[in-house]
Design an enzyme around this catalytic site. Structure first.
Site, short mmCIF file in Angstrom:
data_model
loop_
_atom_site.label_atom_id
_atom_site.label_comp_id
_atom_site.label_asym_id
_atom_site.label_seq_id
_atom_site.Cartn_x
_atom_site.Cartn_y
_atom_site.Cartn_z
N SER A 90 0.81 -1.22 0.00
CA SER A 90 0.00 0.00 0.00
C SER A 90 0.84 1.27 0.00
O SER A 90 0.29 2.37 -0.01
CB SER A 90 -0.92 0.01 1.22
OG SER A 90 -0.18 0.16 2.41
N THR A 208 -2.21 2.70 3.36
CA THR A 208 -1.44 3.93 3.46
C THR A 208 -0.67 3.86 4.76
O THR A 208 -1.09 3.16 5.67
CB THR A 208 -2.42 5.14 3.52
OG1 THR A 208 -3.09 5.25 2.28
CG2 THR A 208 -1.75 6.44 3.86
N THR A 226 1.45 6.94 0.45
CA THR A 226 0.59 5.85 -0.05
C THR A 226 0.82 5.59 -1.52
O THR A 226 1.26 6.48 -2.26
CB THR A 226 -0.90 6.25 0.15
OG1 THR A 226 -1.73 5.13 -0.13
CG2 THR A 226 -1.30 7.39 -0.74
N ARG A 236 -5.43 9.43 -10.79
CA ARG A 236 -6.32 9.62 -9.63
C ARG A 236 -5.47 9.97 -8.39
O ARG A 236 -4.47 9.34 -8.11
CB ARG A 236 -7.10 8.34 -9.37
CG ARG A 236 -8.02 8.39 -8.13
CD ARG A 236 -7.34 7.86 -6.89
NE ARG A 236 -8.23 7.74 -5.75
CZ ARG A 236 -7.82 7.43 -4.51
NH1 ARG A 236 -6.55 7.23 -4.26
NH2 ARG A 236 -8.69 7.34 -3.53
N VAL A 237 -5.89 11.00 -7.69
CA VAL A 237 -5.21 11.39 -6.45
C VAL A 237 -6.21 11.28 -5.31
O VAL A 237 -7.34 11.76 -5.43
CB VAL A 237 -4.66 12.83 -6.56
CG1 VAL A 237 -4.10 13.29 -5.22
CG2 VAL A 237 -3.58 12.90 -7.64
N GLY A 238 -5.81 10.64 -4.23
CA GLY A 238 -6.71 10.49 -3.09
C GLY A 238 -6.53 11.61 -2.08
O GLY A 238 -6.12 12.72 -2.39
N ASP A 239 -6.84 11.29 -0.84
CA ASP A 239 -6.76 12.29 0.22
C ASP A 239 -5.34 12.47 0.77
O ASP A 239 -5.00 13.55 1.29
CB ASP A 239 -7.69 11.91 1.39
CG ASP A 239 -7.38 10.52 1.96
OD1 ASP A 239 -6.84 9.67 1.22
OD2 ASP A 239 -7.69 10.30 3.14
N THR A 259 -6.26 7.07 6.74
CA THR A 259 -6.13 6.04 5.72
C THR A 259 -7.54 5.57 5.37
O THR A 259 -8.47 5.76 6.14
CB THR A 259 -5.31 4.83 6.22
OG1 THR A 259 -6.03 4.17 7.26
CG2 THR A 259 -3.95 5.24 6.77
N GLY A 260 -7.65 4.93 4.24
CA GLY A 260 -8.97 4.44 3.83
C GLY A 260 -9.45 5.15 2.58
O GLY A 260 -8.65 5.74 1.85
N GLY A 262 -10.15 7.57 0.20
CA GLY A 262 -9.78 8.98 0.12
C GLY A 262 -10.92 9.89 -0.28
O GLY A 262 -11.08 10.99 0.26
N1 ASP Z 1 -6.41 7.08 1.53
C1 ASP Z 1 -5.72 6.46 0.41
C2 ASP Z 1 -6.28 6.99 -0.85
O1 ASP Z 1 -7.48 7.20 -0.93
C3 ASP Z 1 -5.79 5.00 0.38
C4 ASP Z 1 -5.88 4.27 1.68
O2 ASP Z 1 -5.45 4.74 2.70
O3 ASP Z 1 -6.38 3.15 1.73
O4 ASP Z 1 -5.53 7.14 -1.79
#
Ligand code: ASP
Length: 359
Positions: A90, A208, A226, A236-239, A259-260, A262
């Site tokens: 991850s 992450t 991450t 694609r960009v997450g949080d 994490t999780g 985004g």
């Molecule tokens: N938060 C991260 C994202 O959305 C991924 C993750 O933590 O599972 O890119």
């Protein structure tokens, strides 16, 4: 690594008792409330917390803090360990790639004492994304560099390009590609040809690392790094690299990181909100749970199960400058890493909903 509940697991145990209780801090950003008794003030507050995959990282950062390292130096060094680990699919080297089979990394750093931040997004071929983010903070007049520009900046800073896709990650990606659906030209491979370790990734994994450091002077900094959502659309960009979402640190209050999923965190800037709730008097635990509740309220129906619970996971890791801390998770059980004067350990996170035990 976080595994959101799949649609095949729609029957969940009942929500934890705390999930639907009236929430005294709902909507409160400024105000005074009584601190939660479940997290007590630590008289020797040198402390490092992290997502569960950062346990060794917290130990490393703690040693550095005791040697007098700056909180951000310690957090970046800790995250570097995880970025180097090929078994963590991850983060960094060995991270799962995008839908084209290319690893793209996101990372951000935030230095609480100076309130400065740096970030990179969709960075290819450079494993130490957090170090690059730190240089964006220190050596540019910007806060976020993305894609090709982030790569060129890293190369200019002396980072070496490399292929971040390990054999394990390539096999997992290939299996995902081959089994995606009946309407393309790939055929599923014979099951006996597929490594069982690869098959267990059939559900879409995310993950992450977040690390937050507190030193004896009460200074807090944090880092999030991450490879993002596995098999994401390229670009694609997450949080994680978004300040206020994937992390936030305020020298007067403390820090939060996530994490999780985004997308669920981006719209509400959960880390910023958590720190502001702590500024208003909420304990880390109270603040984290309140942020999760808001995410649930803002989740579109297509992402909720029959009982109105999100079909995704989201976690926050909160550290107050007085040493109180909490990990909270949409789905339980969940744990987070802590190293302090009492040693290194995984602590149970609090949360809203319980997953059924595995059959
Ligand atoms: N938060 C991260 C994202 O959305 C991924 C993750 O933590 O599972 O890119």
């Amino acid at each position: 690594m976080h595994q959101p509940p799949s649609t095949s697991r729609r029957t969940f145990l009942q929500e934890s008792a705390c999930s639907l209780a009236a929430w005294p801090w709902a909507g409160l950003l400024h105000g005074t409330v009584t601190a939660d008794s479940s997290t007590t003030q630590d008289p020797t507050p040198v402390k490092v917390i992290a997502s569960e995959n950062g346990l060794d990282a917290t130990r490393h950062a703690y040693k550095l803090l005791l040697q007098g390292a700056d909180t951000l130096d310690a957090a970046v060094a800790a995250v570097t360990l995880v970025e180097d680990d090929p078994n963590d699919t991850s983060v960094g080297y060995g991270g799962l790639p995008n839908e084209d089979g290319v690893v793209e990394l996101d990372a951000a750093v935030m230095h609480g004492p100076t309130h400065r931040a740096g970030a990179v997004a969709a960075l290819r071929n450079i494993r130490h994304a957090a170090q690059v983010a730190r240089l964006v903070m220190e050596q540019t007049d910007h806060q976020l560099l993305v894609g090709e520009g982030a790569l060129r900046f890293a190369i200019a800073q002396g980072f070496k390009e490399e292929n971040l896709l390990t054999e394990k990650a390539r096999k997992i990606w290939l299996y995902w590609r081959q089994t995606r659906g009946p309407s393309d030209d790939w055929l599923p491979p014979p099951l006996d040809k597929v490594d069982p370790e690869v098959r267990q990734y059939f559900e879409r994994h995310t993950g992450t690392v977040h690390v937050a450091c507190l030193n004896a002077a009460g200074e807090v900094s944090c880092v999030t790094s991450t490879s993002g959502l596995a098999f994401k659309i390229a670009g694609r960009v997450g949080d994680s690299p978004i300040v206020g979402a994937g992390l936030y640190a305020d020298g007067q209050v403390g820090s939060c990181g996530s994490t999780g999923r985004g997308e669920a965190n981006l719209a509400g800037l959960g880390s910023f909100l958590a720190v502001e709730l702590m500024r208003g008097g909420a304990s880390p635990l109270e603040a984290g749970l309140e942020v999760l509740r808001r995410v649930v309220k803002q989740t579109p129906a297509r992402l909720l199960d029959e009982e109105g619970r999100p079909r995704f996971d989201l976690k926050y890791f909160l550290l107050a400058k007085d040493g109180r801390h909490a990990g909270v998770s949409m789905w339980l059980p969940a744990r987070y890493a802590v190293t302090d004067a009492n040693g290194s350990r995984l602590e149970e996170a609090a949360g809203l909903y319980h997953r059924p035990p595995k059959q």
